[in-house]
Design an enzyme around this catalytic site. Structure first.
Site, short mmCIF file in Angstrom:
data_model
loop_
_atom_site.label_atom_id
_atom_site.label_comp_id
_atom_site.label_asym_id
_atom_site.label_seq_id
_atom_site.Cartn_x
_atom_site.Cartn_y
_atom_site.Cartn_z
N SER A 179 1.74 5.03 12.92
CA SER A 179 1.22 5.56 14.17
C SER A 179 0.40 4.52 14.91
CB SER A 179 0.33 6.77 13.88
OG SER A 179 -0.89 6.35 13.31
N LYS A 195 0.88 -1.17 0.00
CA LYS A 195 0.00 0.00 0.00
C LYS A 195 0.91 1.22 0.00
CE LYS A 195 -2.65 3.26 2.07
NZ LYS A 195 -2.08 4.49 2.66
N CYS A 219 11.21 5.96 14.99
CA CYS A 219 10.45 5.26 16.03
C CYS A 219 11.33 4.93 17.22
CB CYS A 219 9.84 3.99 15.46
SG CYS A 219 11.03 2.98 14.59
N GLU A 263 4.11 -2.15 13.94
CA GLU A 263 5.18 -1.51 14.72
C GLU A 263 4.73 -0.08 14.90
OE1 GLU A 263 7.85 0.95 14.97
OE2 GLU A 263 9.25 -0.05 13.59
N ARG A 318 -2.44 5.08 16.37
CA ARG A 318 -3.86 5.22 16.03
C ARG A 318 -4.19 4.49 14.73
NH1 ARG A 318 -6.48 10.98 14.92
NH2 ARG A 318 -8.03 10.10 13.52
#
Lengths: 487, 487
Positions: free
Chosen positions: B209, B152, B269, B232, B211
């Site tokens: 993220s 994607k 991250c 992750e 969310r």
């Protein structure tokens, strides 16, 4: 043990989880030899108490003495295999890359190993009161990985759960372990729910029904901090028969199939629930004769028996299903007799509910007219614990069929029957959803130890702060991959 | 490649999934040498197109040329490491137990190996347009395990995604692979949702993220047939400093810390989001000076920049938070300057929202008064990708602190800073929830190949129907455990 002391080993969920949480760092830090010794101490204690434990199991489970004595042997064999897995040390997955300042960017010293997740909740299963219950495979593998275990007792055999837990706890104390390595909570639904919700529990292992398992899996996933749920939820375990194989083998095939699906009153998760064979009158007749000669058997509990009878009724009521042999309940001695039904290939494709497990002594003959129909059934299968084929070996359809079985099942058989799951290094007892919730894991065999661990990499940490597993001198003498090379 | 042919490589979700599904059996059956060769062919092609790809990435991502050229090297290095992992063959987990009729019960021939799950959906991440994006670590590891990949595209760099997919697809065709090994769908939210919902997708890999990741994880779990979701999701990555270490090292520590949390505009991250140190005026002054000297930087996208500024505002508005250095947006050149705040140990325990990641160049100094406060913070930590300590080595508190870091993090550092994740056999880039959704897995390093496979055991299946990996003659010359013994 409890039969002599009379003291129950059942704790509240809070006390059991507190003790497990308290003991977890000690248990995680045990060297491999100590941990293996604890597993063997439990196995030895259970073997030495077999004469006290089997009668309790017989009274509660309605299973026979020979079967239960054999199951004790399987149970202690599982504990001893896990002790070997622990000493072997491969499950720690040790990888060491020494610092290399010549690389771009420079590489620091990096050392990776698997560590235990922490306290594991184990749900004792009803159908194997020893081998998949309190001290069964899930408990053995969790202990092997260094995780304390809290067992949720089974309502089908709470006294056995208590008695065998006493044997194990006393063996652990005698071997020098602190409290909390193994704990037991009661058999109620609420205790199970509270256990999965307890923040001190880090993983759950469950063997049982799809409905119960998925409900608990949802609780594990919906916690503020979700935890892995290893559910083994049953499977239809189809066995395919090629036309070339069938000719002349109808009687042998029927005997094997009926023997397998009625074994243990059909109360095995590996029961063959479908026999997918060419439409053949000789096979039909052989199956009807074989199932007619199968004895009635008592089921584990009244609840399981009633679920089974309702499951048979539901299938019989489907218009496309033909009853080849009607079993049912013999009220006088509370025994159920096996039921065999038949359905066409096209009809089963129209009724996916026939691909769901029905726990108990029943199975379904699926009759196909050509290989293309057989492959369409293979494509329609849900996730499976096991699937197999009876074939001669040179049928061209096998090149199509076998990959489909691998794609849907954790175990693929050539000949034989799926009941009987060897406790070995090579076993895979698991499979794609809905057979299990974690297809990458197994609940039988050496690889079961891999469920309750996770890797940690230590970067530039001095050796004195690391597990001996990660030391350059390799004091535990375990396999290490060092600078890319597996020794 | 697309810059010369001009043809986009973006497909509809349906077409991409159909092609991946169609190709999956061929790809799963490739021998290890062929599969490794395909990974290397992609790596070689990307290296040879670096001069065309980097300018596209610079224009879309706002990152500099040197950083992006370095990242291409990391990306092709990942592909080549995975080729080595494939040839190594350990990831297949081959275990063979020969039949043993002398056992009770008799043991059939059992052979176990890992097989690919099937088509994997990979969500390209924004912060590493090469190394964690279209051909990043997730794609490399899924291909290594034998799974076709549908990527994607990322809204932060859709043109780069398309261009690099063209390079890879053309390389695969030139190497003799059929269509469908690698596919690309557009960067829209809807394409991502449709992809995870597509029944032909067997697993999802995501870096991004919390969310977004948790929303996609829920879609993967709520499918009629749930699939694993390897998310992750970021982490606060705390770094602890002992009192013995700090004395005399304040300036060095401040420089290292500020350098790490502002690296790449804090868009890693592994950014250290907390520095947990003794209350010390010298350290404060050194930090304020170091952060004051840090340059402004452009962030990846307007959306990420606005999220960052809002995150800083939310933290500043907490009464217990003190601003040591206020950064903010320089409208003239759209650069953000780093922000550093301070909070007491007791205050952060009262504000768990301060333990959540804020993506961008900001961090938090947590000042403690005694070791007991430090350990309470360690106990309160959520799951982490990385955690570390700066210590002298003989502080007794380390025996308490280090096990707590292991319990919460996938990587534990001694000294140094968490930014910088080496691509090696030993790396673990993962961690307990909410850092990831699958703590047993890694998205960087050789072990990443273990995510997209599951074991199957073949019982009594003739060798001619088995993978060469399972043959007694071991034609692939890979490690096999035979009758319990690892060769």
């Amino acid at each position: 043990m409890s039969t002599t002391t009379g003291a129950t080993r059942v704790s509240s969920v809070d006390v059991a989880c507190a003790q497990a949480h308290e003991t977890a760092p000690w248990f995680a830090a045990t060297d491999l030899s100590t941990r293996a010794g604890l597993l063997e101490a439990i196995a030895d204690a259970v073997d030495s108490h077999i004469d006290e434990l089997v009668p309790i199991a017989m009274a509660e489970s309605r299973l026979g003495e020979e079967r239960l004595r054999g199951e004790v042997g399987r149970t202690t064999g599982q504990l001893r295999l896990m002790a070997n897995v622990v000493r072997d040390g491969v499950f720690l997955g040790v990888v060491i890359d020494h610092a290399d300042p010549s690389l771009t960017p420079p590489r620091p010293d990096l050392r990776r190993m698997n560590i235990p997740l922490g306290p594991v909740a184990v749900f004792a299963a009803s159908n194997f009161p020893f081998a998949f219950s309190t001290l069964g495979g899930d408990t053995a593998s969790a202990l092997a990985s260094g995780c304390p275990v809290v067992v949720k007792s089974n309502p089908g055999h709470p006294q056995l759960s208590d008695a065998i837990m006493a044997v194990a706890q006393d063996a652990l104390v005698a071997a020098g372990a602190p409290d909390g390595v193994l704990g037991l909570v009661d058999e109620s639904l609420q205790a199970g729910i509270d256990l999965v919700n307890d923040d001190r529990i880090e993983a759950v292992a469950f063997t049982g029904s799809q409905r119960g398992g998925l409900a608990l899996a949802k609780i594990a996933a919906d916690r503020p901090r979700p935890i892995p749920f290893f559910g083994e939820l049953g499977s239809i375990n189809p066995m395919f028969v090629t036309a070339d194989y069938l000719a002349g083998r109808e009687t042998e095939l029927a005997a094997g199939f009926v023997g397998s699906f009625t074994l243990g009153a059909g109360q095995f998760c590996t029961k063959p629930g479908l026999l997918i064979a060419p439409r053949d009158e000789t096979l039909r007749a052989a199956l009807i004769e074989a199932v007619g000669g199968a004895p009635g058997q008592r089921m584990l509990t009244d609840g399981i028996r009633d679920m089974f009878l309702a499951g048979v009724d539901a299938r019989v009521s489907i218009g496309d299903v033909e009853v080849l042999h009607a079993g049912g309940l013999d009220d006088a001695n509370d025994e159920v007799r096996p039921t065999l039904m038949a359905v066409s290939a096209n009809a089963i494709l129209a009724h996916p509910e026939l691909l769901e497990e029905c726990f108990g002594p029943m199975s379904l003959l699926v009759e196909y007219d050509d290989a293309e129909q057989m492959l369409r059934i293979a494509d329609a299968l849900p996730g499976l614990l096991a699937a197999g084929v009876h074939a001669v070996g040179d049928e061209s359809v096998l090149a199509e069929l076998l990959p489909r079985l691998s794609a849907h099942a954790g175990r693929v058989l050539w000949g034989g029957w799926p009941t009987g799951v060897a406790v070995t290094w090579s076993m895979q007892h698991g499979g794609p959803f809905p057979a299990t919730t974690r297809p990458e894991s197994t609940s039988v065999g050496a690889a079961a130890v891999q469920r309750f661990i996770r890797p940690v990499t230590y970067q530039s940490v001095p050796e004195e702060w690391l597990s001996p597993a990660l030391h350059d001198a390799n004091p535990w003498a375990i396999p290490q991959r060092v600078d890319g090379v597996l020794d």
